[in-house]
Every structure is written in structure tokens, then in C-alpha cells.
Design a protein around this motif. Structure first.
Motif, PDB file in Angstrom:
ATOM      1  N   THR A 139      -3.768 -14.143  26.406  1.00 54.29           N
ATOM      2  CA  THR A 139      -2.512 -15.015  27.285  1.00 54.29           C
ATOM      3  C   THR A 139      -3.409 -15.689  28.557  1.00 54.29           C
ATOM      4  O   THR A 139      -3.975 -14.855  29.406  1.00 54.29           O
ATOM      5  CB  THR A 139      -1.304 -13.959  27.737  1.00 54.29           C
ATOM      6  N   CYS A 140      -2.839 -16.601  28.793  1.00 59.02           N
ATOM      7  CA  CYS A 140      -3.561 -17.337  30.113  1.00 59.02           C
ATOM      8  C   CYS A 140      -2.200 -17.465  31.126  1.00 59.02           C
ATOM      9  O   CYS A 140      -1.217 -18.147  30.511  1.00 59.02           O
ATOM     10  CB  CYS A 140      -4.138 -18.726  29.918  1.00 59.02           C
ATOM     11  N   ARG A 141      -2.236 -17.060  32.395  1.00 59.40           N
ATOM     12  CA  ARG A 141      -1.356 -17.069  33.062  1.00 59.40           C
ATOM     13  C   ARG A 141      -1.356 -17.828  34.404  1.00 59.40           C
ATOM     14  O   ARG A 141      -2.398 -17.653  34.970  1.00 59.40           O
ATOM     15  CB  ARG A 141      -0.526 -15.807  33.416  1.00 59.40           C
ATOM     16  N   THR A 143       0.081 -19.015  38.228  1.00 58.99           N
ATOM     17  CA  THR A 143       1.123 -19.073  39.313  1.00 58.99           C
ATOM     18  C   THR A 143       0.894 -20.068  40.249  1.00 58.99           C
ATOM     19  O   THR A 143      -0.080 -20.285  40.793  1.00 58.99           O
ATOM     20  CB  THR A 143       0.784 -17.570  40.057  1.00 58.99           C
ATOM     21  N   THR A 150       5.757 -19.165  37.819  1.00 56.22           N
ATOM     22  CA  THR A 150       4.676 -18.728  36.868  1.00 56.22           C
ATOM     23  C   THR A 150       4.872 -19.398  35.437  1.00 56.22           C
ATOM     24  O   THR A 150       5.997 -19.720  35.075  1.00 56.22           O
ATOM     25  CB  THR A 150       4.598 -17.148  36.852  1.00 56.22           C
ATOM     26  N   THR A 151       3.781 -19.965  34.763  1.00 58.94           N
ATOM     27  CA  THR A 151       3.952 -20.264  33.659  1.00 58.94           C
ATOM     28  C   THR A 151       2.812 -19.875  32.656  1.00 58.94           C
ATOM     29  O   THR A 151       1.677 -19.394  33.212  1.00 58.94           O
ATOM     30  CB  THR A 151       3.693 -21.883  33.376  1.00 58.94           C
ATOM     31  N   GLU A 152       2.941 -19.385  31.588  1.00 60.46           N
ATOM     32  CA  GLU A 152       1.859 -18.714  30.687  1.00 60.46           C
ATOM     33  C   GLU A 152       1.982 -19.345  29.147  1.00 60.46           C
ATOM     34  O   GLU A 152       2.875 -20.023  28.728  1.00 60.46           O
ATOM     35  CB  GLU A 152       2.106 -17.293  30.824  1.00 60.46           C
ATOM     36  N   THR A 153       0.751 -19.267  28.432  1.00 58.86           N
ATOM     37  CA  THR A 153       0.649 -19.589  27.137  1.00 58.86           C
ATOM     38  C   THR A 153      -0.208 -18.322  26.523  1.00 58.86           C
ATOM     39  O   THR A 153      -1.201 -17.952  27.186  1.00 58.86           O
ATOM     40  CB  THR A 153       0.063 -20.682  26.931  1.00 58.86           C
ATOM     41  N   THR A 154       0.188 -18.176  25.127  1.00 62.81           N
ATOM     42  CA  THR A 154      -0.610 -17.226  24.382  1.00 62.81           C
ATOM     43  C   THR A 154      -1.070 -17.498  23.245  1.00 62.81           C
ATOM     44  O   THR A 154      -0.291 -18.297  22.498  1.00 62.81           O
ATOM     45  CB  THR A 154       0.448 -15.773  24.355  1.00 62.81           C
TER      46      THR A 154
END
Length: 209
Positions: A139-141, A143, A150-154
């Protein structure tokens, strides 16, 4: 008096989410010499226009714009530049400017600035996974300090398939090397004679039976 005009250098701006932008802007209002202070107002065009930046403390800025939208130019010097920090998706849209000085007011709603917000493109992350990492989630998060958003992608790691590809490439390389060695030794065998041995020579003798 000359007609009051506004000059906006870039009327179409594209920016990535989370970044900052500055929109240079100027107008010719200083020709009106009076002692009144110049006030500027930037609006975002919606069903009901939202005030996003002003130097008029009597006006209320929209909550989504507070702390991020600023009149960065000196209005007393006819500079109406707008700066936006921590760009968010909802910041995309059309903006226009209005100026007031005493009983003078000019609305530039026909001079529109369009802002398009793109997804943030993050930097590349390089690492070497191990076999035991196969099937795990990475996971890359990100902020955004300005808004605390916050946004993230896995993604799921596929280490086994990567190792299989490496083994396949290595096997192919070994097979190629084996073929070249076999061919090379065969060529040497048929083109070179062992040391100390000569081809037999034929002698013809006249009158021999």
C-alpha cells in the motif's frame, strides 16, 4: 478615463492534486486617483458563486478555500494574482475576479480562468521483494499537509511469477551456451589436427606396377 480592463496570463491551468499554483493577474484601476483602499474578490463559479479569496476582512471566505486561496498580488499596484495551495479535486472549475475602490466597482465575470485538477502522479518506488513476499499487499499512502487529506492505492505482489520468468531466462541462456560450446568443439575437431600427426603424402614412381 480609460476602460477598466483585466489581464490574465493563463486562462487554462492544469495542476496535480496536492500541488500549488499561482495565476498571474493585473488590471488598470490605479488611474482612478482616490484615497479609498482597493478591494479584490476571487469567486469560483458554481450554481451559487463562492468567494474563495479577498483582502476584505468584512467578507466571509468559503470554508473549503480558507487558508489555501490567497490574493498574492498587491491590489494597490493593480496586481490581482491568485495563489492556491494544497489543490483538491473540488478546486477544479471556473474562476473570475471583481475589484472595488470607494464607489467604483468592476466585475470581470466574463474573463474566466479554468482550473483542471489531475490525479497526483507519485514518484517511483524501487525495491527487491523476496519469495515469502508473494501474495502480500503493498500500500502506498500520500498525505497532503495543507488539508490533512489522504489518498492511497494497494497492489498485490506477484513474486513467484517474477522468479519463474527469471528461471526461464536463465535456462534459455544455459541452453544457448551449451549449444555454442558443442558447436565450437565440433568445429575445432574437424578443422585442426592433433599435434605430431601429418597427413600422409602420395608419391608417384614412373614405371611402377
Amino acid at each position: 478615463m480609460r476602460e477598466i480592463k483585466i489581464h490574465i496570463q493563463e486562462k487554462k491551468v492544469t495542476v496535480q492534486e496536492g500541488r500549488c499554483i499561482s495565476i498571474p493577474c493585473s488590471f488598470n484601476f490605479s488611474q482612478y486617483q482616490n484615497k479609498n483602499k482597493t478591494y479584490g474578490y476571487w469567486f469560483q463559479r458554481k450554481d451559487k458563486d463562492k468567494l474563495v479569496a479577498t483582502n476584505d476582512c468584512q467578507k466571509e471566505i468559503h470554508s473549503e478555500a480558507q487558508g489555501r486561496f490567497h490574493l498574492s498580488g498587491d491590489l494597490q499596484k493593480d496586481n490581482c494574482s491568485l495563489s492556491i495551495s494544497g489543490i483538491q479535486k473540488w478546486d477544479g472549475g471556473k474562476y473570475w475576479f471583481q475589484v472595488e475602490k470607494g464607489n467604483l466597482s468592476k466585475n470581470f465575470s466574463h474573463e474566466i480562468v479554468s482550473v483542471h485538477v489531475e490525479d497526483l502522479s507519485s514518484s517511483k518506488l524501487l525495491f527487491t521483494p523476496k519469495a515469502q513476499d508473494h501474495g502480500t499487499n503493498l500500500t502506498c499512502r500520500v498525505t497532503f499537509p495543507e488539508t490533512k487529506g489522504t489518498t492511497e492505492t494497494t497492489v498485490q505482489l506477484r513474486v513467484a511469477s517474477s522468479l519463474g520468468l527469471i528461471f526461464t531466462l536463465l535456462r534459455g541462456a544455459l541452453m544457448a551456451a551449451s549449444f555454442l560450446l558443442t558447436y565450437g568443439f565440433t568445429w575445432l575437431y574437424y578443422t585442426r589436427q592433433p599435434l605430431g600427426r601429418e597427413h600422409p603424402l602420395a608419391h608417384w614412381v614412373e614405371g611402377a606396377p
